[in-house]
Design an enzyme around this catalytic site. Structure first.
Site, PDB file in Angstrom:
ATOM      1  N   LYS A   7       0.827  -1.212   0.000  1.00 20.49           N
ATOM      2  CA  LYS A   7       0.000   0.000   0.000  1.00 20.49           C
ATOM      3  C   LYS A   7       0.861   1.263   0.000  1.00 20.49           C
ATOM      4  CE  LYS A   7      -2.999   3.156   2.101  1.00 20.49           C
ATOM      5  NZ  LYS A   7      -3.196   3.939   3.329  1.00 20.49           N
TER       6      LYS A   7
ATOM      7  N   ASP B  88      -6.001  -0.663   1.147  1.00 21.05           N
ATOM      8  CA  ASP B  88      -5.942  -1.006   2.561  1.00 21.05           C
ATOM      9  C   ASP B  88      -7.295  -1.548   2.961  1.00 21.05           C
ATOM     10  OD1 ASP B  88      -7.582   1.211   2.634  1.00 21.05           O
ATOM     11  OD2 ASP B  88      -6.155   2.490   3.687  1.00 21.05           O
TER      12      ASP B  88
END
Length: 282
Positions: free
Chosen positions: A212, A231
């Site tokens: 991420k 996420d």
């Protein structure tokens, strides 16, 4: 088509709506704050003010030279957002989320790298405080109570214990480690010339950079628009809007590539901002 008029150290930008309230409050940038109708912050070691005035987006203090060297790229002004928005309007779900005024900022790569290492499992208020503390401790003073983001050489002067004392906790070794890797020869300049997949793989070799964080760095620091930061919140958003629940990271990446192609990063910003603005809970 965007046009710019320069007057009295200001640049008046028209042709496409640019809304600083959206641009600076969508989680991509941490060094701008709003006072009344003016946003004030620092980027590339420069102090900047900006606001909407009539149909213009106004930034100052700038010269024509600094505009073309820094701010034109920073605000992604050569990219036609109207064209992409029109393509998104063909998607029944994305059509609901298109927000006129969004821009994906093209930020300093090293600042973006360190900022998003700090952002992992953190909240906006604390991220901003952590970054401000680093700038005050290691960055150059550029104005009254204003500090630039430190260079790798400047940041390396802070030990892991120094970083912990600034409130960075378990992130301190990651920041120190990544900074050392940069100084030892890891080239951020080369990242921009790599394919998205190769660039992401390379970034994930840095301390504290997971999938991420790597996508955030590629999207906000290198203009890799196919990057799709993922996420737990984005997973919930995709389940809410698309009834899609990926079993793993590979399935999630395949979904983003199939639905949003080379504009996945902008789609992610629209979906996330829309969910937050409309108080959609998960």
């Amino acid at each position: 088509m965007i046009t710019t008029i320069f007057q009295d150290n200001k640049a008046y930008i028209t042709g496409e709506k640019i809304d600083p309230a959206i641009v600076f409050d969508c989680g991509q940038c941490f060094r701008f704050e709003k006072t009344e109708d003016v946003f004030h912050g620092i980027a590339y070691g420069q102090e900047l003010f900006c606001k909407n005035e009539g149909n213009a987006f106004v930034i100052w203090p700038v010269t024509e030279d600094s505009f073309h060297k820094i701010w034109r790229q920073y605000f992604d002004l050569d990219y036609d957002y109207n064209e992409i928005d029109n393509r998104f309007l063909q998607d029944e779900i994305l059509a609901k989320t298109v927000i006129k005024g969004m821009r994906i900022l093209h930020q300093d790569p090293f600042e973006t790298l360190i900022s998003f290492i700090i952002s992992a499992n953190n909240n906006i208020k604390r991220i901003k405080k952590n970054i401000d503390m680093i700038c005050r401790a290691a960055g150059k003073k550029i104005g009254e109570d204003l500090y630039a983001f430190p260079t790798p050489e400047e940041l390396a002067k802070l030990s892991i214990n120094d970083l912990r004392e600034l409130g960075l906790g378990y992130r301190a070794p990651y920041i120190a480690g990544t900074t050392k890797q940069i100084l030892d020869g890891f080239s951020l300049e080369k990242i921009g010339g790599l394919t998205y997949a190769d660039a992401k793989k390379a970034l994930m070799g840095l301390s504290g950079v997971g999938p991420k964080v790597a996508d955030c760095i590629l999207l906000f620091g290198f203009g890799k628009r196919e990057a799709f930061p993922k996420d737990v919140w984005m997973r919930r958003i995709l389940l809410h809007f698309y009834q899609f629940e990926p079993k793993n990271e590979k399935e999630l990446e395949a979904f983003a590539k199939a639905h949003f192609p080379e504009f996945a990063g902008l789609a992610q910003q629209y979906l996330f901002t829309y969910a937050r603005q409309n108080n959609i809970s998960f």
